[in-house]
Each structure stands twice: as C-alpha cells, then as structure tokens.
Design a protein around this motif. Structure first.
Motif, PDB file in Angstrom:
ATOM      1  N   TYR A  70     -16.859  -1.863  -2.878  1.00 11.78           N
ATOM      2  CA  TYR A  70     -15.569  -2.575  -2.942  1.00 11.78           C
ATOM      3  C   TYR A  70     -15.198  -2.894  -4.390  1.00 11.78           C
TER       4      TYR A  70
ATOM      5  N   HIS B 229      -6.723  -2.850   4.447  1.00  7.45           N
ATOM      6  CA  HIS B 229      -7.059  -3.544   3.201  1.00  7.45           C
ATOM      7  C   HIS B 229      -7.360  -5.022   3.389  1.00  7.45           C
TER       8      HIS B 229
ATOM      9  N   LEU C  33      -4.866  -4.509  -3.797  1.00 12.99           N
ATOM     10  CA  LEU C  33      -5.409  -3.140  -3.837  1.00 12.99           C
ATOM     11  C   LEU C  33      -4.378  -2.035  -3.607  1.00 12.99           C
TER      12      LEU C  33
ATOM     13  N   CYS D  60      -7.977  -5.706   9.056  1.00  9.25           N
ATOM     14  CA  CYS D  60      -9.357  -5.751   8.558  1.00  9.25           C
ATOM     15  C   CYS D  60     -10.226  -4.731   9.280  1.00  9.25           C
TER      16      CYS D  60
ATOM     17  N   SER E  50      -7.938  -3.001 -10.000  1.00  7.44           N
ATOM     18  CA  SER E  50      -6.744  -3.537  -9.334  1.00  7.44           C
ATOM     19  C   SER E  50      -5.751  -4.155 -10.309  1.00  7.44           C
TER      20      SER E  50
ATOM     21  N   THR F 221      -5.151   1.913  -4.648  1.00  8.82           N
ATOM     22  CA  THR F 221      -5.261   2.835  -3.507  1.00  8.82           C
ATOM     23  C   THR F 221      -4.312   4.016  -3.710  1.00  8.82           C
TER      24      THR F 221
ATOM     25  N   PHE G  95     -14.630   5.128   1.339  1.00 10.97           N
ATOM     26  CA  PHE G  95     -13.386   4.660   1.963  1.00 10.97           C
ATOM     27  C   PHE G  95     -12.800   5.719   2.914  1.00 10.97           C
TER      28      PHE G  95
ATOM     29  N   LYS H 255     -14.024  -2.552   4.269  1.00  9.38           N
ATOM     30  CA  LYS H 255     -13.486  -1.670   3.224  1.00  9.38           C
ATOM     31  C   LYS H 255     -12.190  -1.028   3.703  1.00  9.38           C
ATOM     32  N   PRO H 256     -11.246  -0.811   2.805  1.00  6.28           N
ATOM     33  CA  PRO H 256     -10.035  -0.102   3.227  1.00  6.28           C
ATOM     34  C   PRO H 256     -10.343   1.334   3.616  1.00  6.28           C
TER      35      PRO H 256
ATOM     36  N   VAL I 250       0.834  -1.201   0.000  1.00 10.53           N
ATOM     37  CA  VAL I 250       0.000   0.000   0.000  1.00 10.53           C
ATOM     38  C   VAL I 250       0.877   1.262   0.000  1.00 10.53           C
TER      39      VAL I 250
ATOM     40  N   GLN J 199      -7.237  -8.332   0.935  1.00 14.33           N
ATOM     41  CA  GLN J 199      -6.832  -8.034  -0.448  1.00 14.33           C
ATOM     42  C   GLN J 199      -5.887  -6.834  -0.597  1.00 14.33           C
ATOM     43  N   GLY J 200      -5.044  -6.609   0.394  1.00 11.33           N
ATOM     44  CA  GLY J 200      -4.153  -5.448   0.302  1.00 11.33           C
ATOM     45  C   GLY J 200      -3.065  -5.577  -0.739  1.00 11.33           C
TER      46      GLY J 200
END
Ligand SMILES: Cc1cc2nc3c(=O)[nH]c(=O)nc-3n(C[C@H](O)[C@H](O)[C@H](O)COP(=O)(O)OP(=O)(O)OC[C@H]3O[C@@H](n4cnc5c(N)ncnc54)[C@H](O)[C@@H]3O)c2cc1C
Length: 415
Positions: free
Chosen positions: A109, A378, A385, A355, A116, A389, A409, A360-361, A13, A381-382
């Motif tokens: 999401y 995230h 994403l 989480c 992505s 992001t 977000f 949602k992030p 991220v 799924q960080g």
C-alpha cells in the motif's frame, strides 16, 4: 464519437485515469450519470493522506468486537442484515488485519501512498487549483494519555518510513486550537498531508483540465456498456449519442462490480458508508485545521461550506435506506468539544467507501475480457489515491512500465 478509451465514472479515480491516459496521447471520453465529483469524492473529509502508509485495518481486540454487539459505537455501525450477507468478506478482512498479513499489505500500500501527494500536486498546479488547499497537515486528537502514548509508537514507526509528525501536549493543543472546549490529553500533528476545503471542487477542476486538454465529458448510464463488432465497446450518452472505443475503464466506485459482473468478473466489495453535515462556524471561535477525534472516529474539517463533520464507517449495502443515527451520535459528542454552530443543510449527505477484504485498491485488466479495465476499491483513501492510480493504470494500458510494482493490485486476485 470514436475514442481510444472510455472511462466510466467521474469520481477522483475515474478523472485521475482519464487525465493520465490523455497525457499518454490517447483520445479519451469520460462518462458519468452525474457531473464529475458528486458522489463519494464530493463528501469525504478532503485530506490527501500522505501519512496513511498503512490501510485501515479492522481492530482485532476483543473489547472492540464485544463493544460492537450493541451497534451503538460512534465510529463503526452496521445494518445487521447487510453485515450478515458480508460475513465471508468480513472474515477475510479480519484475517488480513492480523499483524503478519497486514505488514505485507502495508508495504504494498505504501508504494501508492508514497506517490499520492506528488501526483496531486502536479495536477493541482496544472489545473490552477491551489486555492482549494485549506491547510497543511491535520491533528489526531487523543482523550487519554494511554491512547496518546500508544499512538506515539505508531507515529515514531512511520517517521522511520519518511512520514513526518509533531507531538503535541495538552497545553500545545489548547494553544493551537483555543476554541476547543474539551480537554484532550494531546495530539499528533501529521505534517505531510494536505487538507482540501472542497473535495468535489477539486475533482471538478481536474475534469475541467481534462476538457481543456481536449477530453470529452458526457452524461450517461454506464450500464449501457456493451461489446460491439471488431473488438470495440459501445456506451450510450444521455444526449442520444453512442461512444465507441477499443478500451474501457470501469471506475464506478462501489458500483463497479455491478457492471463488470455482466462480463463475468466480480470481486467482494465491503461498502463502508459515511455521512457528513456542515455547521456554521461560531463567531470568534475558529477551528484552524482539520482534526480527527481518534476515540470516536469522526473528522471535523474546515470547508468552504462550513465545518464539515464526517463519520466513521457504516457497514450497509450501497442502496440500503439511510440511517442517520451514527451522525447524530457523532454530532452529540463533537458539540461537547468543538465550536459547531447551526446545521447548514436540511439532511446529512451520505457516500460509500468501496473497501476490499485485503484493503488494497483493484486496478488493471479485467481477466479474460479483452479491452476491459477497472479501477476501484480504494476504501478510506480514494481521494488520496485517484491520481496515482490513474498514472499507473495509464502506463499499463499503453504498454509502458509503471513506476511501482502493480501486481499486488491486480483484479485477478479476485473473481
Ligand atoms: C465520510 C468519508 C470520508 C472520507 N475521507 C477521505 C479522506 O479524507 N481522504 C481520502 O483519501 N479518502 C476519503 N474517503 C474515501 C474516498 O472518498 C473514496 O475512496 C473515493 O471518493 C472513491 O472515489 P471513486 O472515484 O472510486 O468513487 P466515487 O467518487 O463514488 O465515483 C464513482 C462515480 O461513478 C458514477 N457512477 C456510479 N454508477 C454509475 C452508473 N451506473 N452510470 C454512470 N455513472 C455511475 C458516480 O456518479 C460517481 O461519480 C472518505 C469517504 C467517506 C465516505
């Protein structure tokens, strides 16, 4: 040592944010206490999950909840004392996992997941990292006809939303993966995701790209962040320098709110820890692609270091003692079906999925703290994403219009 922005945290991220701010003409410094990509972004299952248009909801069935009481499930475990302290956020997570709120959350999401893959593909191209692609798609394996057919409905629904799959029978699975020992009822092959054979290396390649484009990567302790005069921020590097900037992005994964709470902002992160171990391949018995054993929630992914088994979730504080019972249980089951040779590391690796109760992030401006931004939460799924992001946050920070509605977000929904 004066920059436009300092990004704290060099996981997927933070590196994604640094690259996109740089692409918008900013002078950016990236700081981490370790080299880039050595925490959770290192040890995950390595899937760029273009199919994950619905975030990971909490199963709400009574049988799931009752089966959790003994704390012996393979897919989800918990540290009882830590889980008790998380009851408020967990209750919120449970309520958000009901069909109606989940439908709204998933629609939001999906706007991120839809971008992505293309955001990764651009960076992989620019970083010359396509050699890290291990394969296209992955298999969700099911042990019973009932589970398989109920998942077909999920796959068919996602197909109407542009996510592609192929349904495989038991015989198809045996043909595609002849080294599997167990009999599976069938599988769904998601065909859009991309499997990376060394996730930490991908973060490092992106960080190298950032440096090649003039960015600076520093070792240092993010907790030294402080406000200075004239609306600037300062943070110290391990080599004794002080970095200064008008803007800071806090992207410390599960540690983010430890820092932002010093400036008055906090949010309820639910830490879902996960473990991995690599196994030597068994000669003549290859695994051709990444697989998820849907019933037990572990993944086996062919990686540079061997076959990587990653576990489901352990609800436990990020700094609680490690408990390897879950990976041992997963290994025990996996050995009955997959060609796993000897362990290649002395101890399992452990990392933490940050989480949020609404799945949602969180990214955007930290409320009421001028110049402080954040990007975290995230969850599952960080790795997928991080780049999107970065793209969206960089647009917000430079006064451009982000490609999607970023309001769902916003950090302001907590705190
Ligand atoms: C077992 C497992 C499997 C997973 N599989 C997948 C998958 O297949 N696909 C997917 O998309 N996601 C997956 N995930 C989730 C994904 O790995 C995470 O969501 C993602 O890595 C989070 O990235 P991040 O940059 O926010 O955090 P991190 O990668 O944890 O980065 C945070 C950074 O902050 C730094 N830091 C922390 N505190 C300080 C401090 N005080 N000072 C300086 N630096 C600090 C750390 O060193 C670290 O580099 C998985 C996770 C697990 C655990």
């Amino acid at each position: 040592m004066t920059h436009d922005t300092i990004v704290l945290g060099a996981g997927m991220v933070g590196v994604g944010c640094a690259l996109h701010l740089q692409a918008r003409g900013q002078a950016v410094a990236l700081l981490d206490r370790r080299a880039p990509g050595l925490e959770t972004s290192y040890g995950n299952a390595g899937i760029i999950q273009r199919e994950a248009i619905e975030p990971y909801a909490l199963p709400r069935g009574l049988s799931f909840l009752l089966s959790g009481v003994t704390n012996r499930r393979v897919d989800v475990r918990y540290n009882a004392a830590d889980a008790a302290r998380m009851l408020g956020p967990l209750w919120s997570y449970y309520r958000n996992s009901a069909p109606a709120p989940l439908q709204k959350i998933a629609a939001e999401y999906e706007t991120l997941i839809a971008l992505s893959l293309e955001t990764h593909q651009q960076l992989m191209h620019d970083a010359g990292a396509n050699d890290l692609i291990g394969g296209q798609g992955y298999l969700m394996l099911f042990r019973t006809e009932r589970e398989l057919h109920s998942f077909h409905a999920v796959a068919d629904q996602r197909a109407t939303q542009g996510v592609n799959h192929i349904k495989l029978s038991s015989a198809d699975v045996a043909q595609e993966e002849p080294s599997l020992k167990g009999r599976f009822a069938g599988a769904v092959r998601w065909t859009d995701p991309v499997a990376i054979r060394s996730p930490g290396d991908l973060v490092q390649r992106y960080a190298q790209l950032f440096e090649q484009r003039g960015g600076a990567v520093h070792l240092g302790e993010a907790m030294t962040l402080r406000r200075a005069d004239a609306g600037t921020w300062q943070v110290d590097t391990a080599s004794g320098h002080t970095l200064r900037a008008r803007q800071v992005v806090v992207a410390l994964g599960p540690w983010t709110t430890q820092l932002t709470s010093r400036f008055g902002y906090t949010a309820p992160v639910i830490p879902k820890r996960g473990y991995h171990m690599h196994y030597a391949p068994v000669p003549g018995q290859p695994l051709n692609c990444t697989v998820i054993d849907a019933e037990y929630g572990y993944v086996i992914a062919p990686m540079k270091k061997g076959l990587r088994l990653t576990t489901g979730a352990e609800l436990a504080n990020v700094d609680a003692p490690r408990n390897t019972a879950q990976i041992e249980a997963a290994e025990h089951i996996a050995r009955q079906s997959f060609p796993l040779g000897q362990r290649v590391e002395p101890e399992p690796w452990m990392g933490t999925r940050p989480c949020m109760p609404d799945m949602k992030p969180v990214f955007g401006a930290v409320p009421e703290v001028p110049g402080l931004w954040c990007a975290f939460g995230h969850g599952h799924q960080g790795f997928t994403l991080g780049p999107v992001t970065g793209e969206l946050l960089a647009a917000m920070m430079t006064g451009a219009v982000p490609r999607v509605d970023v309001r769902p977000f916003s950090p302001g929904r907590f705190g």
